[in-house]
Structure formats: structure tokens, C-alpha cells
Design a protein around this motif. Structure first.
Motif, PDB file in Angstrom:
ATOM      1  N   ALA A  16      15.469 -17.244  74.089  1.00 53.13           N
ATOM      2  CA  ALA A  16      14.805 -18.475  74.275  1.00 53.13           C
ATOM      3  C   ALA A  16      14.518 -19.286  73.085  1.00 53.13           C
ATOM      4  CB  ALA A  16      13.495 -17.854  75.170  1.00 53.13           C
ATOM      5  N   SER A  17      13.983 -18.696  72.108  1.00 59.72           N
ATOM      6  CA  SER A  17      13.707 -19.305  70.828  1.00 59.72           C
ATOM      7  C   SER A  17      14.614 -20.024  70.345  1.00 59.72           C
ATOM      8  CB  SER A  17      13.140 -18.274  69.688  1.00 59.72           C
ATOM      9  OG  SER A  17      13.029 -18.915  68.678  1.00 59.72           O
ATOM     10  N   LYS A  18      15.865 -19.727  70.464  1.00 56.55           N
ATOM     11  CA  LYS A  18      17.112 -20.382  69.924  1.00 56.55           C
ATOM     12  C   LYS A  18      17.339 -21.738  70.844  1.00 56.55           C
ATOM     13  CE  LYS A  18      22.179 -19.817  68.899  1.00 56.55           C
ATOM     14  NZ  LYS A  18      23.151 -18.867  69.076  1.00 56.55           N
ATOM     15  N   VAL A  19      17.356 -21.772  72.094  1.00 56.09           N
ATOM     16  CA  VAL A  19      17.267 -22.819  72.797  1.00 56.09           C
ATOM     17  C   VAL A  19      16.008 -23.772  72.676  1.00 56.09           C
ATOM     18  CG1 VAL A  19      17.303 -23.544  75.568  1.00 56.09           C
ATOM     19  CG2 VAL A  19      18.718 -21.563  74.939  1.00 56.09           C
ATOM     20  N   GLU A  20      15.157 -23.122  72.667  1.00 52.64           N
ATOM     21  CA  GLU A  20      13.972 -24.174  72.401  1.00 52.64           C
ATOM     22  C   GLU A  20      14.214 -24.855  71.053  1.00 52.64           C
ATOM     23  OE1 GLU A  20       9.341 -22.936  71.525  1.00 52.64           O
ATOM     24  OE2 GLU A  20       9.815 -22.538  73.846  1.00 52.64           O
ATOM     25  N   GLY A  21      14.304 -24.181  70.030  1.00 53.79           N
ATOM     26  CA  GLY A  21      14.671 -24.843  68.895  1.00 53.79           C
ATOM     27  C   GLY A  21      15.660 -25.925  68.962  1.00 53.79           C
ATOM     28  N   SER A  22      16.705 -25.611  69.706  1.00 54.93           N
ATOM     29  CA  SER A  22      17.920 -26.709  69.997  1.00 54.93           C
ATOM     30  C   SER A  22      17.271 -27.939  70.597  1.00 54.93           C
ATOM     31  CB  SER A  22      19.195 -26.134  70.611  1.00 54.93           C
ATOM     32  OG  SER A  22      19.585 -25.262  69.916  1.00 54.93           O
ATOM     33  N   LEU A  23      16.518 -27.650  71.677  1.00 49.10           N
ATOM     34  CA  LEU A  23      16.005 -28.991  72.257  1.00 49.10           C
ATOM     35  C   LEU A  23      15.093 -29.612  71.657  1.00 49.10           C
ATOM     36  CD1 LEU A  23      15.653 -27.135  75.848  1.00 49.10           C
ATOM     37  CD2 LEU A  23      17.449 -29.123  75.271  1.00 49.10           C
ATOM     38  N   ASN A  24      14.150 -29.048  70.848  1.00 52.71           N
ATOM     39  CA  ASN A  24      13.274 -29.589  70.112  1.00 52.71           C
ATOM     40  C   ASN A  24      13.635 -30.283  68.738  1.00 52.71           C
ATOM     41  OD1 ASN A  24      10.545 -29.155  71.063  1.00 52.71           O
ATOM     42  ND2 ASN A  24      10.744 -27.080  70.924  1.00 52.71           N
ATOM     43  N   ALA A  25      14.892 -29.902  68.369  1.00 56.30           N
ATOM     44  CA  ALA A  25      15.554 -30.585  67.369  1.00 56.30           C
ATOM     45  C   ALA A  25      16.184 -32.129  67.507  1.00 56.30           C
ATOM     46  CB  ALA A  25      16.442 -29.852  66.697  1.00 56.30           C
ATOM     47  N   LEU A  26      16.276 -32.181  68.854  1.00 57.33           N
ATOM     48  CA  LEU A  26      16.901 -33.506  69.281  1.00 57.33           C
ATOM     49  C   LEU A  26      15.919 -34.612  69.188  1.00 57.33           C
ATOM     50  CD1 LEU A  26      18.536 -32.205  72.785  1.00 57.33           C
ATOM     51  CD2 LEU A  26      19.641 -33.096  70.717  1.00 57.33           C
ATOM     52  N   GLU A  27      16.481 -35.749  68.556  1.00 53.00           N
ATOM     53  CA  GLU A  27      15.645 -37.080  68.500  1.00 53.00           C
ATOM     54  C   GLU A  27      15.407 -37.650  69.842  1.00 53.00           C
ATOM     55  OE1 GLU A  27      16.098 -41.458  66.741  1.00 53.00           O
ATOM     56  OE2 GLU A  27      17.008 -39.696  65.764  1.00 53.00           O
ATOM     57  N   GLY A  28      14.073 -37.832  70.045  1.00 47.03           N
ATOM     58  CA  GLY A  28      13.640 -38.284  71.593  1.00 47.03           C
ATOM     59  C   GLY A  28      13.078 -37.190  72.289  1.00 47.03           C
ATOM     60  N   VAL A  29      13.009 -36.034  71.792  1.00 45.11           N
ATOM     61  CA  VAL A  29      12.279 -34.973  72.529  1.00 45.11           C
ATOM     62  C   VAL A  29      11.056 -34.550  72.002  1.00 45.11           C
ATOM     63  CG1 VAL A  29      12.295 -32.441  72.980  1.00 45.11           C
ATOM     64  CG2 VAL A  29      14.495 -33.385  73.280  1.00 45.11           C
ATOM     65  N   LYS A  30       9.972 -34.818  72.856  1.00 45.32           N
ATOM     66  CA  LYS A  30       8.588 -34.915  72.607  1.00 45.32           C
ATOM     67  C   LYS A  30       8.148 -33.413  72.281  1.00 45.32           C
ATOM     68  CE  LYS A  30       7.312 -39.273  74.310  1.00 45.32           C
ATOM     69  NZ  LYS A  30       7.451 -39.973  75.582  1.00 45.32           N
ATOM     70  N   LYS A  31       8.383 -32.662  73.225  1.00 47.94           N
ATOM     71  CA  LYS A  31       8.318 -31.028  73.580  1.00 47.94           C
ATOM     72  C   LYS A  31       9.238 -30.372  74.391  1.00 47.94           C
ATOM     73  CE  LYS A  31       4.527 -27.798  74.077  1.00 47.94           C
ATOM     74  NZ  LYS A  31       3.217 -27.681  74.441  1.00 47.94           N
ATOM     75  N   ALA A  32       9.723 -29.206  73.889  1.00 49.67           N
ATOM     76  CA  ALA A  32      10.539 -28.432  74.977  1.00 49.67           C
ATOM     77  C   ALA A  32       9.810 -26.926  74.997  1.00 49.67           C
ATOM     78  CB  ALA A  32      11.948 -28.340  74.455  1.00 49.67           C
ATOM     79  N   LYS A  33       9.674 -26.546  75.905  1.00 49.29           N
ATOM     80  CA  LYS A  33       9.203 -25.009  76.077  1.00 49.29           C
ATOM     81  C   LYS A  33       9.990 -24.229  77.079  1.00 49.29           C
ATOM     82  CE  LYS A  33       5.704 -22.019  75.337  1.00 49.29           C
ATOM     83  NZ  LYS A  33       6.082 -21.140  74.217  1.00 49.29           N
ATOM     84  N   VAL A  34      10.451 -22.939  76.294  1.00 47.84           N
ATOM     85  CA  VAL A  34      11.431 -22.308  77.281  1.00 47.84           C
ATOM     86  C   VAL A  34      10.285 -21.183  78.115  1.00 47.84           C
ATOM     87  CG1 VAL A  34      13.261 -20.831  77.296  1.00 47.84           C
ATOM     88  CG2 VAL A  34      13.180 -22.837  75.876  1.00 47.84           C
ATOM     89  N   ASN A  35      10.482 -20.886  79.179  1.00 45.22           N
ATOM     90  CA  ASN A  35      10.365 -19.729  79.607  1.00 45.22           C
ATOM     91  C   ASN A  35      11.257 -18.576  80.036  1.00 45.22           C
ATOM     92  OD1 ASN A  35       9.237 -17.986  82.058  1.00 45.22           O
ATOM     93  ND2 ASN A  35       7.759 -19.299  82.288  1.00 45.22           N
ATOM     94  N   LEU A  36      11.318 -17.826  79.306  1.00 47.02           N
ATOM     95  CA  LEU A  36      12.383 -16.655  79.515  1.00 47.02           C
ATOM     96  C   LEU A  36      12.238 -16.077  80.902  1.00 47.02           C
ATOM     97  CD1 LEU A  36      14.943 -15.036  78.396  1.00 47.02           C
ATOM     98  CD2 LEU A  36      13.126 -13.317  77.595  1.00 47.02           C
ATOM     99  N   ALA A  37      11.216 -15.669  81.574  1.00 47.99           N
ATOM    100  CA  ALA A  37      11.115 -15.083  82.939  1.00 47.99           C
ATOM    101  C   ALA A  37      11.655 -15.830  83.930  1.00 47.99           C
ATOM    102  CB  ALA A  37       9.664 -14.763  83.262  1.00 47.99           C
ATOM    103  N   LYS A  38      11.458 -17.232  83.742  1.00 47.76           N
ATOM    104  CA  LYS A  38      11.710 -18.164  84.858  1.00 47.76           C
ATOM    105  C   LYS A  38      13.164 -18.642  84.424  1.00 47.76           C
ATOM    106  CE  LYS A  38       7.137 -19.375  86.468  1.00 47.76           C
ATOM    107  NZ  LYS A  38       6.335 -20.417  86.605  1.00 47.76           N
ATOM    108  N   LYS A  39      13.767 -18.452  83.347  1.00 47.48           N
ATOM    109  CA  LYS A  39      15.232 -18.757  82.897  1.00 47.48           C
ATOM    110  C   LYS A  39      15.009 -20.305  83.036  1.00 47.48           C
ATOM    111  CE  LYS A  39      17.475 -14.536  83.967  1.00 47.48           C
ATOM    112  NZ  LYS A  39      17.207 -13.946  82.530  1.00 47.48           N
ATOM    113  N   CYS A  40      14.298 -21.155  82.306  1.00 49.96           N
ATOM    114  CA  CYS A  40      14.357 -22.407  82.502  1.00 49.96           C
ATOM    115  C   CYS A  40      13.424 -22.852  81.065  1.00 49.96           C
ATOM    116  CB  CYS A  40      13.623 -22.951  83.777  1.00 49.96           C
ATOM    117  SG  CYS A  40      11.649 -22.940  83.843  1.00 49.96           S
TER     118      CYS A  40
END
Length: 75
Positions: A16-40
Motif C-alpha cells: 500500500a505504501s509503495k502504491v501511495e508513494g508512486s501516486l503521490n510522486a506524480l505531478e498534478g496529484v494533490k493527495k493520494a491515500k491507499v486503503n489496504l483493507a478496501k484494496k483501493c
């Protein structure tokens, strides 16, 4: 706009942390939060779905779907 990304193959907090970091590193992403339990991930962004999907795929995970989170206004 908020988008919900449903993701397969995340099995632990490290995933989850890896996915969250990848999304937050994108230019134009204000905030990304991953929920492992909900798989989203909930992403506040104007970035295209294709770019979001590629970031998740590059991190080693599979995108099942991406939908726009609609706001419901109650009167």
C-alpha cells in the motif's frame, strides 16, 4: 476531482505504501491515500486515468477500475 482506483495484488502495508508513494510522486496529484483493507486508493487529482494506471502498474500492481468520486449534495 477525486478518483477511486481499485487495485489488485496489494497484500501488506508495504504494498500500500509503495502504491501511495508512486501516486503521490506524480505531478498534478494533490493527495493520494491507499486503503489496504478496501484494496483501493482515493486520489485528489486532475491527472488522466491512463497516467494513474501506469503509475500503479509500474509499482507492480494491477488496476481493476478507476472511477470519479461524485459529490452528493443533500438539500
Amino acid at each position: 476531482m477525486k478518483k477511486i482506483i481499485v487495485i489488485n495484488n496489494m497484500k501488506c502495508e508495504h504494498c500500500a505504501s509503495k502504491v501511495e508513494g508512486s501516486l503521490n510522486a506524480l505531478e498534478g496529484v494533490k493527495k493520494a491515500k491507499v486503503n489496504l483493507a478496501k484494496k483501493c486508493a482515493v486520489v485528489n487529482t486532475e491527472v488522466s486515468d491512463e497516467i494513474l494506471k501506469q503509475a500503479v502498474t509500474d509499482a507492480g500492481y494491477e488496476v481493476v477500475s478507476i472511477t470519479e468520486k461524485k459529490r452528493i449534495i443533500l438539500k
